[in-house]
Design a protein around this motif. Structure first.
Motif, PDB file in Angstrom:
ATOM      1  N   PRO A 109      -2.925   6.799  -8.594  1.00  0.00           N
ATOM      2  CA  PRO A 109      -3.461   5.592  -9.233  1.00  0.00           C
ATOM      3  C   PRO A 109      -3.136   4.362  -8.394  1.00  0.00           C
ATOM      4  N   GLY A 123     -10.172   0.681   3.780  1.00  0.00           N
ATOM      5  CA  GLY A 123     -10.384  -0.719   3.392  1.00  0.00           C
ATOM      6  C   GLY A 123      -9.529  -1.643   4.237  1.00  0.00           C
ATOM      7  N   THR A 182       1.964   8.611   1.308  1.00  0.00           N
ATOM      8  CA  THR A 182       2.910   9.727   1.184  1.00  0.00           C
ATOM      9  C   THR A 182       3.680   9.933   2.485  1.00  0.00           C
ATOM     10  N   ILE A 203       0.838  -1.204   0.000  1.00  0.00           N
ATOM     11  CA  ILE A 203       0.000   0.000   0.000  1.00  0.00           C
ATOM     12  C   ILE A 203       0.875   1.257   0.000  1.00  0.00           C
ATOM     13  N   PRO A 204       0.660   2.166  -0.982  1.00  0.00           N
ATOM     14  CA  PRO A 204       1.452   3.396  -0.998  1.00  0.00           C
ATOM     15  C   PRO A 204       0.868   4.473  -0.074  1.00  0.00           C
ATOM     16  N   GLU A 253     -12.721  -4.886  -4.509  1.00  0.00           N
ATOM     17  CA  GLU A 253     -12.239  -4.470  -3.195  1.00  0.00           C
ATOM     18  C   GLU A 253     -13.335  -4.500  -2.134  1.00  0.00           C
ATOM     19  N   ILE A 268       0.277   9.543   7.314  1.00  0.00           N
ATOM     20  CA  ILE A 268      -1.083   9.887   7.753  1.00  0.00           C
ATOM     21  C   ILE A 268      -2.010   9.175   6.790  1.00  0.00           C
ATOM     22  N   PHE A 269      -2.882   8.324   7.318  1.00  0.00           N
ATOM     23  CA  PHE A 269      -3.711   7.534   6.406  1.00  0.00           C
ATOM     24  C   PHE A 269      -5.171   7.536   6.812  1.00  0.00           C
ATOM     25  N   GLN A 270      -6.005   7.462   5.766  1.00  0.00           N
ATOM     26  CA  GLN A 270      -7.441   7.346   5.949  1.00  0.00           C
ATOM     27  C   GLN A 270      -7.791   5.863   5.984  1.00  0.00           C
ATOM     28  N   SER A 290      -6.462  -3.043   4.213  1.00  0.00           N
ATOM     29  CA  SER A 290      -5.074  -2.832   4.663  1.00  0.00           C
ATOM     30  C   SER A 290      -4.943  -1.661   5.623  1.00  0.00           C
ATOM     31  N   THR A 291      -5.666  -0.585   5.354  1.00  0.00           N
ATOM     32  CA  THR A 291      -5.572   0.558   6.267  1.00  0.00           C
ATOM     33  C   THR A 291      -6.275   0.230   7.598  1.00  0.00           C
ATOM     34  N   MET A 305      -1.262   1.354  -7.245  1.00  0.00           N
ATOM     35  CA  MET A 305       0.147   0.970  -7.390  1.00  0.00           C
ATOM     36  C   MET A 305       0.346  -0.432  -6.860  1.00  0.00           C
TER      37      MET A 305
HETATM   38  C1  FAD Z   1       1.436   7.754  -4.357  1.00  0.00           C
HETATM   39  C2  FAD Z   1       0.256   7.553  -3.433  1.00  0.00           C
HETATM   40  C3  FAD Z   1       0.256   8.172  -2.201  1.00  0.00           C
HETATM   41  C4  FAD Z   1      -0.817   8.005  -1.330  1.00  0.00           C
HETATM   42  N1  FAD Z   1      -0.769   8.643  -0.122  1.00  0.00           N
HETATM   43  C5  FAD Z   1      -1.785   8.483   0.752  1.00  0.00           C
HETATM   44  C6  FAD Z   1      -1.713   9.103   2.042  1.00  0.00           C
HETATM   45  O1  FAD Z   1      -0.748   9.772   2.404  1.00  0.00           O
HETATM   46  N2  FAD Z   1      -2.769   8.912   2.882  1.00  0.00           N
HETATM   47  C7  FAD Z   1      -3.855   8.142   2.524  1.00  0.00           C
HETATM   48  O2  FAD Z   1      -4.799   8.027   3.330  1.00  0.00           O
HETATM   49  N3  FAD Z   1      -3.939   7.540   1.313  1.00  0.00           N
HETATM   50  C8  FAD Z   1      -2.925   7.683   0.427  1.00  0.00           C
HETATM   51  N4  FAD Z   1      -2.977   7.038  -0.777  1.00  0.00           N
HETATM   52  C9  FAD Z   1      -4.118   6.143  -1.056  1.00  0.00           C
HETATM   53  C10 FAD Z   1      -3.902   4.785  -0.336  1.00  0.00           C
HETATM   54  O3  FAD Z   1      -2.846   4.084  -0.972  1.00  0.00           O
HETATM   55  C11 FAD Z   1      -5.199   3.938  -0.392  1.00  0.00           C
HETATM   56  O4  FAD Z   1      -6.182   4.585   0.394  1.00  0.00           O
HETATM   57  C12 FAD Z   1      -4.965   2.533   0.161  1.00  0.00           C
HETATM   58  O5  FAD Z   1      -4.244   1.801  -0.794  1.00  0.00           O
HETATM   59  C13 FAD Z   1      -6.275   1.832   0.479  1.00  0.00           C
HETATM   60  O6  FAD Z   1      -6.034   0.461   0.739  1.00  0.00           O
HETATM   61  P1  FAD Z   1      -7.058  -0.405   1.594  1.00  0.00           P
HETATM   62  O7  FAD Z   1      -6.679  -1.834   1.468  1.00  0.00           O
HETATM   63  O8  FAD Z   1      -7.186   0.119   2.984  1.00  0.00           O
HETATM   64  O9  FAD Z   1      -8.462  -0.122   0.896  1.00  0.00           O
HETATM   65  P2  FAD Z   1      -9.122  -0.843  -0.368  1.00  0.00           P
HETATM   66  O10 FAD Z   1     -10.522  -1.175   0.006  1.00  0.00           O
HETATM   67  O11 FAD Z   1      -8.234  -1.911  -0.916  1.00  0.00           O
HETATM   68  O12 FAD Z   1      -9.142   0.344  -1.415  1.00  0.00           O
HETATM   69  C14 FAD Z   1      -9.847   1.572  -1.223  1.00  0.00           C
HETATM   70  C15 FAD Z   1      -9.427   2.538  -2.324  1.00  0.00           C
HETATM   71  O13 FAD Z   1      -8.008   2.819  -2.151  1.00  0.00           O
HETATM   72  C16 FAD Z   1      -7.351   2.858  -3.415  1.00  0.00           C
HETATM   73  N5  FAD Z   1      -6.316   1.794  -3.448  1.00  0.00           N
HETATM   74  C17 FAD Z   1      -6.445   0.497  -3.103  1.00  0.00           C
HETATM   75  N6  FAD Z   1      -5.296  -0.185  -3.268  1.00  0.00           N
HETATM   76  C18 FAD Z   1      -4.421   0.715  -3.765  1.00  0.00           C
HETATM   77  C19 FAD Z   1      -3.045   0.615  -4.162  1.00  0.00           C
HETATM   78  N7  FAD Z   1      -2.340  -0.509  -4.131  1.00  0.00           N
HETATM   79  N8  FAD Z   1      -2.467   1.759  -4.643  1.00  0.00           N
HETATM   80  C20 FAD Z   1      -3.143   2.932  -4.682  1.00  0.00           C
HETATM   81  N9  FAD Z   1      -4.432   3.075  -4.313  1.00  0.00           N
HETATM   82  C21 FAD Z   1      -5.061   1.975  -3.854  1.00  0.00           C
HETATM   83  C22 FAD Z   1      -8.420   2.663  -4.470  1.00  0.00           C
HETATM   84  O14 FAD Z   1      -8.871   3.930  -4.896  1.00  0.00           O
HETATM   85  C23 FAD Z   1      -9.521   1.959  -3.745  1.00  0.00           C
HETATM   86  O15 FAD Z   1     -10.781   2.134  -4.324  1.00  0.00           O
HETATM   87  C24 FAD Z   1      -1.929   7.195  -1.697  1.00  0.00           C
HETATM   88  C25 FAD Z   1      -1.942   6.561  -2.950  1.00  0.00           C
HETATM   89  C26 FAD Z   1      -0.863   6.737  -3.814  1.00  0.00           C
HETATM   90  C27 FAD Z   1      -0.865   6.064  -5.148  1.00  0.00           C
END
Ligand code: FAD
Ligand code: FES
Length: 282
Positions: free
Chosen positions: A214, A67, A48, A45-46, A265, A62-64, A69-70, A216
């Protein structure tokens, strides 16, 4: 293993963690990100790099909680450890030494990503106006931190429960109409917000940088998962970005690609990833 040294809830769905990662803290710059995996079954999971402390050897994320993983990450407490924490990845935000005044715009949790950029500009002696947008008062984050690194901080809420009522683009238009001159606008938040910020600045020819998010997978430019169209060319956000010229980004295609996996997801079905050839959680 990477130890969690601080955990703080910023609001009901946003958490700050300071992670012990000296080798990343040593090299980190504003605009870069890390990829974490909580355990060997976890997704990559990416997130910033919201801040870093080179002396303490820590990196702040800092993360929201959106889903699986968060949610899993949020179950960990101070003293617990994360299996993988890789970075710094991506190209650091370019700070134009000739810029005198920059407007930094954040939307929701995007403010956590906008904050380090505002801080880097402020530390470089550039005047920073910051517009921070939230749905309502209860989810406002980092107000003191953003206030400390900006000359003017404008908080906007959709429902008017705090700051001014309206969208960040309303405030930006108002500031431009009032004669404020910006060398650059930096926008970070929901794709739709970045699209409309870019549309607002385009008629004035104000250089506009957006930070793209996007899906990643590997974060190394190998899998192609994070491809985005910029100026008609395919770019990989993990190695070419995540910052791009907002006037050149194909936001509609990015929105389509980001919703591609949403159904999967939100179900419990086990997913076999076509990009990695293995299970999603392998
Ligand atoms: C370069 C970059 C920087 C980011 N920085 C932050 C940050 O600082 N704080 C923050 O709260 N979030 C950030 N995000 C978004 C964060 O990666 C997603 O919220 C997280 O991946 C969600 O994963 P999940 O399993 O909890 O939720 P899931 O239920 O798996 O996904 C929820 C949503 O998160 C996004 N997401 C899921 N998997 C990925 C993945 N592998 N890569 C990118 N997006 C994904 C999709 O839009 C999806 O619909 C960033 C994304 C990118 C690409
Ligand atoms: S995440 Fe695989 S190419 Fe960018």
């Amino acid at each position: 293993m990477y130890k969690i040294v601080t955990k703080r809830c910023l609001n009901d769905s946003v958490t700050l963690m300071e992670i012990e990662a000296p080798h990343i803290a040593r090299k980190a710059k504003a605009g870069q990100f890390i990829i974490f995996r909580v355990d060997e079954k976890g997704e990559r999971i990416p997130l910033t790099i919201a801040d870093y402390d080179r002396e303490k050897g820590t990196v702040t994320i800092i993360f929201q909680i959106v889903g699986a993983s968060t949610k899993l990450l949020n179950t960990l407490e101070e003293g617990d450890s994360i299996l993988d924490f890789v970075g710094p990845l991506g190209v650091a935000t370019h700070i134009d030494p000739n810029a005198k005044r920059v407007c930094v715009i954040g939307g929701g949790v995007g403010n956590a990503i906008a904050y380090p950029q505002a801080k880097a500009l402020h530390n470089a002696g550039i005047q920073v106006d910051m517009i921070a947008g939230f749905r309502s008062k209860d989810i406002v984050i980092l107000e003191d931190e953003m206030g400390a690194v900006s000359d003017h901080l404008y908080i906007m809420t959709d429902d008017g429960s705090y700051g001014e009522k309206g969208l960040v683009t309303n405030k930006l238009q108002q500031l431009i109409d009032a004669g404020n001159k910006y060398d650059e606008v930096i926008a970070i938040g929901p794709i739709i917000m970045m699209k409309f910020v870019a549309a607002t600045t385009k008629p004035y020819g104000i250089k506009t940088l957006v930070s793209l998010n996007p899906i990643m997978v590997d974060g190394t430019g190998m899998c192609g998962g994070c491809r985005v169209k910029v100026g008609g060319q395919t770019k990989f956000a993990c190695v070419d970005g995540p910052d791009f010229d907002g006037h050149e980004v194909d936001f509609d295609e990015l929105m389509k690609r980001n919703t591609f996996y949403r159904e999967r997801e939100t179900t419990d079905k086990e997913h076999v990833c076509r990009l990695t050839g293995g299970k999603r959680n392998a």
